[in-house]
Scaffold this motif. Structure first.
Motif, mmCIF file in Angstrom:
data_model
loop_
_atom_site.group_PDB
_atom_site.id
_atom_site.type_symbol
_atom_site.label_atom_id
_atom_site.label_comp_id
_atom_site.label_asym_id
_atom_site.label_seq_id
_atom_site.Cartn_x
_atom_site.Cartn_y
_atom_site.Cartn_z
ATOM 1 N N VAL A 102 9.299 15.585 6.882
ATOM 2 C CA VAL A 102 10.371 15.099 7.526
ATOM 3 C C VAL A 102 10.189 14.100 8.278
ATOM 4 N N VAL A 103 10.965 12.812 8.144
ATOM 5 C CA VAL A 103 10.848 11.723 8.604
ATOM 6 C C VAL A 103 11.240 11.663 10.045
ATOM 7 N N THR A 104 10.271 11.513 10.880
ATOM 8 C CA THR A 104 10.575 11.142 12.502
ATOM 9 C C THR A 104 10.483 9.891 13.358
ATOM 10 N N GLY A 105 9.994 8.781 12.353
ATOM 11 C CA GLY A 105 10.027 7.607 12.858
ATOM 12 C C GLY A 105 9.551 6.623 11.760
ATOM 13 N N THR A 106 9.483 5.322 11.950
ATOM 14 C CA THR A 106 8.889 4.236 11.154
ATOM 15 C C THR A 106 7.581 3.786 11.760
ATOM 16 N N ALA A 107 6.865 3.138 10.897
ATOM 17 C CA ALA A 107 5.646 2.579 11.520
ATOM 18 C C ALA A 107 5.231 1.388 10.548
ATOM 19 N N LEU A 108 3.961 0.855 11.040
ATOM 20 C CA LEU A 108 3.250 -0.531 10.459
ATOM 21 C C LEU A 108 1.824 -0.256 10.695
ATOM 22 N N PRO A 109 1.330 0.641 9.802
ATOM 23 C CA PRO A 109 -0.110 0.875 9.873
ATOM 24 C C PRO A 109 -0.948 -0.355 9.758
ATOM 25 N N PRO A 110 -2.247 -0.526 10.421
ATOM 26 C CA PRO A 110 -3.100 -1.649 9.886
ATOM 27 C C PRO A 110 -4.057 -1.344 8.855
ATOM 28 N N VAL A 111 -4.671 -2.484 8.233
ATOM 29 C CA VAL A 111 -5.572 -2.411 7.129
ATOM 30 C C VAL A 111 -6.339 -1.472 7.626
ATOM 31 N N GLY A 112 -6.619 -0.476 6.178
ATOM 32 C CA GLY A 112 -7.563 0.464 6.560
ATOM 33 C C GLY A 112 -6.977 1.728 6.778
ATOM 34 N N ALA A 113 -5.833 1.799 7.103
ATOM 35 C CA ALA A 113 -5.235 3.198 7.355
ATOM 36 C C ALA A 113 -4.786 3.871 5.972
ATOM 37 N N THR A 114 -4.874 5.142 6.256
ATOM 38 C CA THR A 114 -4.406 6.003 5.053
ATOM 39 C C THR A 114 -2.956 6.174 5.145
ATOM 40 N N TYR A 115 -2.275 6.222 3.731
ATOM 41 C CA TYR A 115 -1.071 6.268 3.587
ATOM 42 C C TYR A 115 -0.890 7.125 2.434
ATOM 43 N N HIS A 116 0.453 7.330 2.217
ATOM 44 C CA HIS A 116 1.052 8.396 1.200
ATOM 45 C C HIS A 116 2.282 7.580 0.209
ATOM 46 N N LYS A 117 2.176 8.185 -1.018
ATOM 47 C CA LYS A 117 3.207 7.721 -1.700
ATOM 48 C C LYS A 117 3.824 8.815 -2.444
ATOM 49 N N MET A 118 5.501 8.763 -2.661
ATOM 50 C CA MET A 118 5.953 9.790 -3.378
ATOM 51 C C MET A 118 6.840 8.976 -4.367
ATOM 52 N N GLY A 119 6.437 9.282 -5.668
ATOM 53 C CA GLY A 119 7.488 8.650 -6.771
ATOM 54 C C GLY A 119 7.554 9.882 -7.892
ATOM 55 N N PHE A 120 8.795 9.870 -8.498
ATOM 56 C CA PHE A 120 8.809 11.025 -9.544
ATOM 57 C C PHE A 120 7.836 10.933 -10.608
ATOM 58 N N ALA A 121 7.161 9.608 -11.097
ATOM 59 C CA ALA A 121 6.354 9.561 -12.361
ATOM 60 C C ALA A 121 4.638 9.925 -11.883
ATOM 61 N N GLY A 122 4.577 9.214 -10.785
ATOM 62 C CA GLY A 122 2.948 9.336 -10.276
ATOM 63 C C GLY A 122 3.066 10.640 -9.526
ATOM 64 N N GLY A 123 3.849 10.971 -8.906
ATOM 65 C CA GLY A 123 4.027 12.308 -7.839
ATOM 66 C C GLY A 123 3.493 11.724 -6.591
ATOM 67 N N TRP A 124 2.775 12.636 -5.976
ATOM 68 C CA TRP A 124 2.408 12.410 -4.445
ATOM 69 C C TRP A 124 0.823 12.079 -4.553
ATOM 70 N N THR A 125 0.796 10.770 -4.286
ATOM 71 C CA THR A 125 -0.624 10.217 -4.198
ATOM 72 C C THR A 125 -1.110 9.621 -2.617
ATOM 73 N N THR A 126 -2.190 9.297 -2.300
ATOM 74 C CA THR A 126 -2.533 8.710 -1.164
ATOM 75 C C THR A 126 -3.489 7.545 -1.528
ATOM 76 N N GLY A 127 -3.741 6.651 -0.559
ATOM 77 C CA GLY A 127 -4.782 5.653 -0.687
ATOM 78 C C GLY A 127 -5.010 4.976 0.587
ATOM 79 N N VAL A 128 -5.547 3.915 0.604
ATOM 80 C CA VAL A 128 -5.977 3.080 1.893
ATOM 81 C C VAL A 128 -5.347 1.607 1.621
ATOM 82 N N LYS A 129 -4.647 1.120 2.745
ATOM 83 C CA LYS A 129 -4.373 0.085 2.875
ATOM 84 C C LYS A 129 -5.082 -1.135 2.906
#
Length: 565
Positions: free
Chosen positions: A347-374
């Motif tokens: 559920v999207v409850t807001g928007t953000a601009l995380p700093p370098v070093g933050a953990t984030y998530h990506k959702m796409g139909f081919a690669g699925g749910w993946t996480t990484g570090v900015k």
């Protein structure tokens, strides 16, 4: 003297002409540049501060030797300062700015000082000069970044021509009066979008995976467009991912429902072209807002690689929901594309601009749910080959795995187990090299008001399971405030195995009730405790609804019953 003029003078030493040198849209006069006796670029304040870097500028206005901040591997927020006498002031100023940021303040970071050699304003000034005099004019220069962690301006060069371009740039920096210790040159592969050729819908009509036919548009699922820009490596037709559903209100015009995906998934990158899309084979609508790109040196620029599609009246949508799969990958491979049956949405409850070093998530139909570090913020990024390339201004880059088809998909940070803050949509590049357009830049490109946050939802029902004396399965729940009805979903699962493997089959039935109980007239043996394996069972969930207000809960916890054969 303007940046474009200085760049033209610098390039004249190489016999090169400056064409189409254009300042970034919406910004004021560029800064003036001065060179110290040792050739280092300095500036009192770059005039065209990027919106995403305003928090850094606020601190620099109070503490000129401040050089940025980032999250380190230990999870601390590192405040970079060039002058040790400014450490206490920089720490205090950074705390004030961070406490005003909803995402950073809730993380309750430990603060510590990191030592820098150059200030944020020095690096920003050098970066902006490099954009006009180098990045915009040399095709093999691929990316440009003010690297707050490395405390240098990072320039990515096509790996094929790295040696020759490196020598050319070293000479050019001397002419421009840029201290080369400010610069870090690195070799990079040519960036590629992660759209792909059209794929056939391989799933059942239920929303069992990101590639399935969905009852409503949400973020992260497969969409198919009538064509993608061939210069950006696209195909016709093409498969991309939905970034998010939105309510778009143009200035002075009525609100309409829309989705956002990548502009390189449309027929022409950065141009209104009327591309249409479908979801699950059903027509969804046409691209409505896709602003014209503008010239920047030899290249074409846009604030974001994003386009907004107005939804057809027959295509339902769910603003503020991103599809949620069963598990995420934080490594070199794809994550799950199978939708989590008991908790199918973020559920999207807001928007953000995380700093370098933050953990984030990506959702796409081919690669699925993946996480990484900015690991890079506000980079200028080229897409394509040769002259006349496409530049996304001020994108972010991280390590989440992405692959062909993830273009346009949702990028977000998690606030808790269910709620997320949207941070952008995928541009691409592939593997653990992930570039995304920032939500603030997307909003700027689309104009008007872009509503992406989920409206207040009803509480989820608390469900109790029981088996009646007749052997029938019954579930019950207390009333949910604001609900006028309840939608009960019954999933009937069976697993069969043979020499070729095991297969799961299922059938879904839905019923609407107004009370707080639901009884299934088929016979069941017993309730299965949560987490207990079962090859044949029935799962039940309840959603509270108020159709008049258009509100509902996301879903209750699922309860399971064994089948009675």
């Amino acid at each position: 003297m303007k940046k474009c003029q200085k760049a033209a003078l610098a390039l004249s030493a190489f016999g090169a002409g400056l064409i189409g040198c254009t300042e970034e849209h919406g910004l004021s006069e560029p800064p003036s540049y001065a060179a110290t006796t040792n050739g280092a670029v300095v500036a009192a304040r770059p005039a065209a501060i990027r919106h995403e870097e305003q928090p850094f500028e606020h601190i620099a206005a109070m503490v000129p030797s401040f050089a940025g901040y980032y999250i380190d591997e230990a999870g601390s927020l590192v405040i970079m300062v060039a002058d040790e006498h400014d450490d206490n002031r920089a720490m205090a100023a950074a705390r004030r700015v961070v406490n005003e940021d909803a995402l950073l303040s809730r993380a309750n970071y430990k603060f510590k000082i990191g030592r820098a050699r150059r200030s944020f304003r020095q690096l920003a000034t050098a970066r902006d000069l490099v954009f006009d005099s180098v990045f915009s004019l040399i095709p093999d220069v691929r990316t440009l970044d003010l690297d707050e962690k490395d405390n240098r301006v990072r320039i990515g060069i096509d790996e094929v021509s790295y040696s020759n371009v490196k020598q050319l740039l070293t000479q050019r920096f001397r002419v421009l009066g840029i201290d080369t210790t400010l610069i870090r040159l690195v070799s990079e592969q040519v960036a590629r979008p992660t759209s792909t050729a059209s794929l056939r819908n391989r799933d059942t009509p239920a929303a069992t995976s990101l590639t399935a036919m969905w009852g409503a548009m949400v973020g992260g699922i497969l969409i198919q467009t009538t064509g993608a820009d061939p210069k950006a490596g696209g195909a016709s037709p093409a498969s991309c991912s939905a970034g998010f559903a939105a309510n778009h209100t143009p200035a002075g015009s009525p609100t309409y429902r829309a989705i956002v995906t990548a502009t390189h998934c449309t027929t022409v990158w950065g141009a209104p072209d009327g591309t249409s899309f479908s979801q699950g084979g059903v027509f969804g609508g046409f691209s409505e807002v896709d602003p014209d790109k503008y010239r920047c040196g030899y290249n074409w620029c846009r604030a974001s690689d994003a386009a907004l599609f107005k939804l057809d009246a027959s295509m339902p949508s769910e603003v503020g929901l991103i599809a949620r799969t069963t598990s995420a990958s934080s490594g070199a491979g794809a994550g799950s594309t199978a939708v989590e049956p008991f908790s199918p949405y973020f559920v999207v409850t807001g928007t953000a601009l995380p700093p370098v070093g933050a953990t984030y998530h990506k959702m796409g139909f081919a690669g699925g749910w993946t996480t990484g570090v900015k690991w890079q913020s506000c980079i200028d990024h080229k897409l394509g080959n040769g002259l006349d390339q496409y530049v996304t201004r001020c994108a972010d880059r991280g390590t989440a795995f992405n692959t062909g088809g993830d273009s346009g998909g949702s990028v977000f940070v998690r606030l808790d187990s269910n709620n997320v803050a949207l941070i952008g949509t995928t541009v691409g590049q592939g593997g653990n090299n992930h570039v995304w357009s920032l939500i603030g830049r997307i909003e700027s490109d689309m104009g008007g008001v872009l509503g992406v946050v989920r409206d207040a939802t009803l509480s989820s029902p608390t469900v109790t399971a029981a088996v009646l004396g007749s052997g029938y399965a019954e579930i019950s729940w207390p009333p949910v405030s604001g609900a006028t009805e309840y939608r009960v979903t019954v999933d009937n699962y069976s697993q069969t195995c043979d020499e070729w493997g095991c297969y799961v089959t299922g059938m879904r039935e839905e019923s609407t009730v107004t009370g707080g109980t639901f009884t299934d007239s088929r016979s069941y043996l017993y309730v299965i405790p949560p987490g207990t394996p079962s090859t044949a069972h029935v799962s039940m969930q309840v959603v509270a609804r108020n159709p008049l207000l258009g509100s509902r809960s996301i879903a209750s916890d699922a309860v399971r019953f064994a089948k009675d054969f």
